[in-house]
Design a protein around this motif. Structure first.
Motif, PDB file in Angstrom:
ATOM      1  N   ASP A 174       0.817  -1.213   0.000  1.00 35.40           N
ATOM      2  CA  ASP A 174       0.000   0.000   0.000  1.00 35.40           C
ATOM      3  C   ASP A 174       0.853   1.266   0.000  1.00 35.40           C
ATOM      4  OD1 ASP A 174      -2.307  -1.543   0.208  1.00 35.40           O
ATOM      5  OD2 ASP A 174      -2.130  -1.642   2.384  1.00 35.40           O
TER       6      ASP A 174
ATOM      7  N   PRO B 234       8.455  15.644   5.801  1.00 40.05           N
ATOM      8  CA  PRO B 234       7.254  16.487   5.765  1.00 40.05           C
ATOM      9  C   PRO B 234       5.976  15.696   6.070  1.00 40.05           C
ATOM     10  CG  PRO B 234       8.318  16.363   3.592  1.00 40.05           C
ATOM     11  CD  PRO B 234       9.140  15.556   4.522  1.00 40.05           C
TER      12      PRO B 234
ATOM     13  N   THR C  41       3.653  11.907   4.242  1.00 36.84           N
ATOM     14  CA  THR C  41       4.539  11.198   3.321  1.00 36.84           C
ATOM     15  C   THR C  41       4.572   9.693   3.566  1.00 36.84           C
ATOM     16  OG1 THR C  41       6.334  11.869   4.792  1.00 36.84           O
ATOM     17  CG2 THR C  41       6.060  13.113   2.755  1.00 36.84           C
TER      18      THR C  41
ATOM     19  N   THR D 292       3.443   7.152   9.180  1.00 39.69           N
ATOM     20  CA  THR D 292       2.534   6.314   9.961  1.00 39.69           C
ATOM     21  C   THR D 292       2.268   4.992   9.240  1.00 39.69           C
ATOM     22  OG1 THR D 292       1.500   8.348  10.752  1.00 39.69           O
ATOM     23  CG2 THR D 292       0.308   6.307  11.164  1.00 39.69           C
ATOM     24  N   MET D 293       2.131   5.076   7.921  1.00 39.69           N
ATOM     25  CA  MET D 293       1.903   3.853   7.133  1.00 39.69           C
ATOM     26  C   MET D 293       3.035   2.853   7.302  1.00 39.69           C
ATOM     27  SD  MET D 293       0.581   5.024   3.396  1.00 39.69           S
ATOM     28  CE  MET D 293      -0.478   3.654   2.990  1.00 39.69           C
TER      29      MET D 293
ATOM     30  N   HIS E 231      -3.798   4.292  -4.948  1.00 36.47           N
ATOM     31  CA  HIS E 231      -5.051   4.849  -4.425  1.00 36.47           C
ATOM     32  C   HIS E 231      -6.227   4.741  -5.397  1.00 36.47           C
ATOM     33  CE1 HIS E 231      -3.850   6.060  -0.466  1.00 36.47           C
ATOM     34  NE2 HIS E 231      -2.709   6.498  -0.962  1.00 36.47           N
TER      35      HIS E 231
ATOM     36  N   LYS F  15      -3.775  10.951  -2.255  1.00 36.65           N
ATOM     37  CA  LYS F  15      -4.988  10.256  -1.795  1.00 36.65           C
ATOM     38  C   LYS F  15      -6.191  11.196  -1.874  1.00 36.65           C
ATOM     39  CE  LYS F  15      -7.188   8.222   2.232  1.00 36.65           C
ATOM     40  NZ  LYS F  15      -7.913   7.177   1.599  1.00 36.65           N
TER      41      LYS F  15
END
Ligand code: ATP
Length: 270
Positions: free
Chosen positions: A18, A59, A62, A65-66, A200, A228
């Motif tokens: 992803d 930044p 980007t 967290t993913m 996406h 996204k």
């Protein structure tokens, strides 16, 4: 309090597929977080300590967290997220206790990946954090360092922190045994943007006239989060026009709208 500031996910629904355009970063996260969790004995055999903490910086929007979620997913680890800003601003006086709780919850849910977003809120250089909450911020950070320094007994827990403000960080947290792996997560390049568009739109009804290469060129300042948003907004344009298929112009209009909205928000904050 714990429930409101801590997000605990047994199995986050993000996988490496992803994430677009961060191959090197992914590789490094896998080596430093995934390998020690999946094969702790290997580091013992070689005789080196696995890195305790990994710091992702770059930044907003980007994919930091993913990346953390994907590695937790891959290792079947519990994902425990806490935002630095919430730690110190929402529950004044509770910061140090929340940090203790955070590690306690992680120990209860091993293997676990602790993700501390906006680490700069608790680990800014002293000169920059001159608010009234200064002492509280210091206490919270000291507790975090104490937890990390006692890391050997910590078992199968890895810590990932993220920041948009690398320049502001107190160097104490970057010492060996703490966040000693630094991984820059930049905005995507042209190829990265193209991949992110593809990711996406996977489930979207996209017309044959849509060229992701061209879109990636046109949206040259877009972050992953922007892309996204472009894709969702493009879908909205199709719906407004009573179509089920999304065309190239929908994506272009969406990008224009998002840039215009962004400019407005910038103006308000000025
Ligand atoms: P922040 O610093 O603002 O917390 P972040 O770097 O942690 O941001 P994410 O939360 O990972 O950013 O990304 C936000 C959203 O943007 C993701 O849920 C995803 O939809 C999209 N996104 C960002 N980067 C990428 C990427 N490299 N590939 C695919 N999608 C991305």
């Amino acid at each position: 309090v714990r429930a409101r500031v801590m997000e605990v996910t047994e199995s986050p629904d993000v996988s490496y597929e992803d994430i677009g355009g961060l191959e090197d970063q992914m590789q490094e996260v896998r080596e430093t977080v995934e390998m020690p969790l999946e094969n702790p004995g290997m580091f013992d055999d070689v005789g080196i300590e696995p890195p305790s903490g990994v710091l992702l910086y770059g930044p907003p929007g980007t994919g930091k967290t993913m990346l953390a979620k994907a590695v937790a997913n891959q290792t079947d680890a519990t994902f425990i997220k806490m935002a630095g800003s919430e730690l110190v601003h929402k529950f004044i006086g509770e910061g140090a206790k929340l940090v203790r709780d955070l590690f306690k919850v992680a120990r209860e849910h091993e293997p676990a990946v602790i993700f501390i977003d906006e680490i700069d809120a608790i680990a800014a250089t002293r000169t920059e954090s001159k608010t009234s909450g200064d002492a509280e911020v210091q206490r919270t950070m000291m507790q975090l360092l104490a937890e990390m320094d006692g890391f050997e007994e910590r078992g199968e827990i890895r810590i990932i922190a993220a920041t948009n403000r690398f320049d502001m960080l107190d160097r104490a947290i970057l010492r060996p045994g703490r966040f000693d792996r630094l991984i820059e997560v930049p905005k995507p390049g042209k190829e990265g943007r193209e991949l992110i568009f593809e990711i996406h739109t996977r489930g979207m009804n996209v017309s044959d006239d849509v060229e992701f290469t061209a879109l990636a060129e046109e949206a040259d300042v877009a972050s992953g989060a922007d892309i996204k948003a472009i894709c969702t907004e493009a879908g909205m344009f199709a719906i407004r026009d009573d179509r089920t298929e999304i065309r190239m112009d929908d994506f272009r209009d969406a990008w224009e709208k998002i840039q215009a909205d962004g400019d407005e928000t910038d103006d308000v904050s000025k």
